[in-house]
Design an enzyme around this catalytic site. Structure first.
Site, short mmCIF file in Angstrom:
data_model
loop_
_atom_site.label_atom_id
_atom_site.label_comp_id
_atom_site.label_asym_id
_atom_site.label_seq_id
_atom_site.Cartn_x
_atom_site.Cartn_y
_atom_site.Cartn_z
N GLU A 103 26.91 -10.35 92.71
CA GLU A 103 27.11 -11.06 93.98
C GLU A 103 28.61 -11.19 94.17
O GLU A 103 29.25 -12.05 93.57
CB GLU A 103 26.46 -12.47 93.90
CG GLU A 103 24.96 -12.46 93.78
CD GLU A 103 24.25 -12.09 95.07
OE1 GLU A 103 24.91 -11.96 96.12
OE2 GLU A 103 23.02 -11.91 95.02
N CYS A 143 31.80 -16.71 100.04
CA CYS A 143 31.75 -15.25 99.95
C CYS A 143 31.25 -14.59 101.23
O CYS A 143 31.74 -13.56 101.65
CB CYS A 143 30.82 -14.86 98.81
SG CYS A 143 29.21 -15.67 98.95
N ASN A 174 33.12 -21.66 93.67
CA ASN A 174 32.92 -22.26 95.01
C ASN A 174 31.60 -23.00 95.17
O ASN A 174 31.52 -23.95 95.94
CB ASN A 174 33.08 -21.20 96.10
CG ASN A 174 32.13 -20.05 95.97
OD1 ASN A 174 31.52 -19.84 94.92
ND2 ASN A 174 31.99 -19.28 97.03
N GLU A 193 19.64 -12.58 95.14
CA GLU A 193 19.28 -13.91 94.66
C GLU A 193 18.37 -14.53 95.71
O GLU A 193 18.45 -14.18 96.89
CB GLU A 193 20.53 -14.76 94.42
CG GLU A 193 21.29 -14.19 93.25
CD GLU A 193 22.39 -15.04 92.68
OE1 GLU A 193 23.13 -15.66 93.46
OE2 GLU A 193 22.53 -15.05 91.46
N1 LIG Z 1 28.25 -12.85 96.76
C1 LIG Z 1 28.14 -14.09 96.33
O1 LIG Z 1 27.06 -14.65 96.25
C2 LIG Z 1 29.39 -14.86 95.95
C3 LIG Z 1 29.30 -16.24 95.82
C4 LIG Z 1 30.45 -16.95 95.47
C5 LIG Z 1 31.66 -16.29 95.27
N2 LIG Z 1 31.72 -14.95 95.41
C6 LIG Z 1 33.01 -14.25 95.24
O2 LIG Z 1 33.70 -14.77 94.13
C7 LIG Z 1 35.11 -14.67 94.31
C8 LIG Z 1 35.76 -15.99 93.98
O3 LIG Z 1 35.34 -16.46 92.77
P1 LIG Z 1 36.24 -16.37 91.45
O4 LIG Z 1 37.68 -16.44 91.81
O5 LIG Z 1 35.69 -17.37 90.48
O6 LIG Z 1 35.91 -14.90 90.93
P2 LIG Z 1 36.35 -14.20 89.56
O7 LIG Z 1 35.84 -12.82 89.62
O8 LIG Z 1 37.78 -14.42 89.28
O9 LIG Z 1 35.57 -15.05 88.43
C9 LIG Z 1 34.17 -15.20 88.46
C10 LIG Z 1 33.68 -15.52 87.06
O10 LIG Z 1 33.91 -14.40 86.21
C11 LIG Z 1 34.56 -14.80 85.02
N3 LIG Z 1 35.34 -13.68 84.55
C12 LIG Z 1 36.61 -13.34 84.91
N4 LIG Z 1 36.98 -12.18 84.29
C13 LIG Z 1 35.92 -11.79 83.53
C14 LIG Z 1 35.67 -10.68 82.68
N5 LIG Z 1 36.60 -9.73 82.47
N6 LIG Z 1 34.48 -10.60 82.07
C15 LIG Z 1 33.52 -11.52 82.28
N7 LIG Z 1 33.69 -12.60 83.07
C16 LIG Z 1 34.87 -12.73 83.71
C17 LIG Z 1 35.35 -16.02 85.44
O11 LIG Z 1 35.70 -16.82 84.35
C18 LIG Z 1 34.37 -16.69 86.39
O12 LIG Z 1 33.41 -17.43 85.68
C19 LIG Z 1 35.29 -14.26 95.74
O13 LIG Z 1 35.59 -12.88 95.83
C20 LIG Z 1 33.94 -14.54 96.36
O14 LIG Z 1 33.66 -13.79 97.51
C21 LIG Z 1 30.61 -14.22 95.72
C1 LIG Z 2 25.26 -21.43 100.91
N1 LIG Z 2 26.05 -20.39 101.55
C2 LIG Z 2 26.92 -20.99 102.54
C3 LIG Z 2 25.16 -19.45 102.24
C4 LIG Z 2 26.91 -19.72 100.58
C5 LIG Z 2 26.21 -18.94 99.51
C6 LIG Z 2 27.12 -18.53 98.37
C7 LIG Z 2 28.42 -17.90 98.74
O1 LIG Z 2 29.53 -18.15 98.35
#
Ligand SMILES: NC(=O)c1ccc[n+]([C@@H]2O[C@H](COP(=O)([O-])OP(=O)(O)OC[C@H]3O[C@@H](n4cnc5c(N)ncnc54)[C@H](O)[C@@H]3O)[C@@H](O)[C@H]2O)c1
Ligand SMILES: C[N+](C)(C)CCCC=O
Length: 486
Positions: A246, A280, A149, A460
């Site tokens: 995260e 997220c 994202n 972060e």
């Molecule tokens: N808290 C935050 O800062 C934050 C920011 C952005 C997105 N997110 C969260 O991310 C999710 C969406 O992103 P997504 O669909 O890419 O998540 P995801 O968990 O499917 O994948 C994230 C990353 O992990 C890798 N990955 C997948 N399986 C793995 C494994 N077994 N071992 C190591 N790496 C692996 C993927 O290739 C990708 O690069 C949502 O739940 C969102 O809330 C959190």
């Molecule tokens: C920049 N925002 C909007 C705070 C998002 C941070 C990363 C979350 O997905």
């Protein structure tokens, strides 16, 4: 092969015709680039390169690292529009928003450049003239694994503090958004980091596993879903590696009746519809005090219906396509279920077909506002990760606080009120790592960002992140004779 700064130019694009970056999976439903996945051999090579670069980089002073990071920040600023365009094609978010992402990216590099020069330990006086001191030292080769994202921003939020502390970083972007991070690798190289210090590998879960399990990887910083975060934690446990997680969220946004309504409505849209709702920390559970429920809802729907959906490369667009078809279908599935469970769709929630025929295969949908929601509904409990706002009503502060905290997530929360005492009282009671008062989803890099509960741990941004990319060495210095027990 492992893609690093040198290999960045070796991307093979399947459809290199027409304007260079116009062929995009999310905009048009077509392939823009194909990458070879890095296997164990390539991951080993990347780690080997990173280790060699770490030896050089970790010996530099903080001020020397500061200068390189400042130069990288300057290049990002200079190439802002180009990087934003690539990010829009990479992810689908509007160019307007992608520019914001690029701004928080270079700001992050500038911020940690500033801290690099000021990293220091302590001197502690001991009896008899003896003393101790502490040194803050880098960890070694760190791994960053990103979600799709905020591809460029995530890579900067991880690599800037990592590099500032003297570490090397191998970064694996999501396979859905592999492109923009290569520009970052190119920029770091141009700015003067040693070859291999910031190395990009491409691939999915298997590549991520090779990285997490590698014996020479000192730390993993992961952004992604809770289930994957849990797997990362298991792998890190095997090597006793520190991790930053995260993860996802289902954050509450509480609107009290004494709020500035116009700002609260704008805040609710900021909390739900940036990056097509694929954020997220979105405040997707919007709790509105009963007295203003009707007025607030009417204004929210009016503004939501005015969101311009379409080609995200156009200046006026504010919402582009979702990341891919399965995800679009998943989001639409949540809306269908919400209706079956008794929620009412006030606007949107359906597929949007832009007028421009070349966009017809993109994964567009209209942003959705749901009302008549209850706390037990799936749309209120689970992370949808799409443009879907659920409105709930409440009576009292105590009631809404309990309901807001009734979730396994704890990434973010927001409060809109003019009562400053209430604002602070409520955020003190909220179980969330990132709380907003009278705004939502702004991200100054000076402020730490991260979750409580299942939304993860570690932070972060902010000064504290230095602690997550460094370790403390204590040195005890004897100035007298050894007092032996033997
Ligand atoms: N808290 C935050 O800062 C934050 C920011 C952005 C997105 N997110 C969260 O991310 C999710 C969406 O992103 P997504 O669909 O890419 O998540 P995801 O968990 O499917 O994948 C994230 C990353 O992990 C890798 N990955 C997948 N399986 C793995 C494994 N077994 N071992 C190591 N790496 C692996 C993927 O290739 C990708 O690069 C949502 O739940 C969102 O809330 C959190
Ligand atoms: C920049 N925002 C909007 C705070 C998002 C941070 C990363 C979350 O997905």
């Amino acid at each position: 092969m492992a893609l690093n700064h040198r290999a960045a130019v070796s991307l093979s694009r399947k459809e290199p015709r027409g304007p260079r970056w116009r062929f995009c999976p999310v905009l048009l439903g077509r392939v823009i680039a194909t990458f070879a996945c890095s296997g164990e051999k390539e991951v080993n090579l990347a780690v080997q390169d990173a280790k060699a670069a770490f030896k050089i980089w970790s010996q530099k002073s903080g001020m020397e690292r500061c200068r390189v990071l400042l130069e990288a920040a300057r290049i990002i600023r200079e190439r802002r529009d180009e990087i934003a365009t690539v990010e829009t094609i990479n992810n689908g978010k509007s160019i307007f928003e992608a520019r914001w992402d690029i701004d928080t990216s270079w700001q992050c590099l500038e911020y940690y450049a500033g801290l690099a020069g000021s990293m220091a330990g302590e001197h502690i006086q001991l009896p008899g003239g003896s003393f101790g001191y502490t040194r803050r030292e880098p960890l070694g080769v760190c791994v960053g694994i990103g979600a799709w994202n905020y591809p460029f921003q995530i890579a900067c939020w991880k690599s800037a503090p990592a590099l500032a502390c003297g570490n090397a970083m191998i970064f694996k972007p999501s396979p859905f958004t592999p492109v923009s991070v290569l520009l970052l690798a190119e920029i770091y190289t141009e700015a003067g980091v040693p070859p291999g210090l910031f190395n990009v590998v491409q691939g999915g879960a298997a590549t991520g596993q090779f990285l997490c399990l590698h014996r020479d990887v000192a730390k993993v910083s992961f952004t992604g879903s809770v289930p994957t975060g849990s797997k990362i934690m298991e792998m890190a446990a095997k090597g006793i590696k520190p991790i930053t997680l995260e993860l996802g969220g289902k954050s509450p946004l509480i609107i009290f009746s004494d709020c500035d309504l116009e700002n609260a409505v704008k805040g609710a849209l900021m909390a739900n519809f940036l990056t097509q709702g694929e954020v997220c920390c979105n405040g997707t559970r919007v709790f509105v005090q009963k007295e203003i429920l009707e007025k607030f809802t009417k204004e929210v729907v009016k503004l939501t219906q005015g969101i311009k959906i379409g080609d995200p490369l156009l200046e006026g667009t504010r919402m582009g396509p979702l990341i891919n078809r399965p995800h679009l279908e998943r989001v639409l599935g949540f809306i269908k279920l919400a209706k079956e469970q008794g929620a009412k769709v006030l606007c949107g929630g359906d597929v949007y077909v832009p007028e421009d025929p070349k966009l017809k295969d993109g994964y567009y949908m209209r942003p959705c506002v749901l009302t008549d929601c209850r706390d037990d509904m799936t749309c209120v409990r689970e992370e949808i990760f799409g443009p879907v706002m659920s409105i709930l009503s409440f009576d009292t502060e105590a009631e809404v606080l309990e309901r807001a905290n009734n979730t396994t997530f704890g990434l973010a929360a927001g409060v809109f009120t003019r009562d400053i005492q209430r604002a602070h009282r409520v955020v003190a009671g909220l179980q969330a790592g990132m709380c907003f008062i009278n705004n939502y989803n702004v991200s100054p890099v000076e402020l730490p960002f991260g979750g409580y509960k299942k939304s993860g741990f570690g932070r972060e941004n902010g000064r504290v992140t230095i602690e997550y990319y460094s370790q403390l060495k204590t040195v005890c210095v004897e100035m007298g004779d050894v007092e032996s027990a033997f």
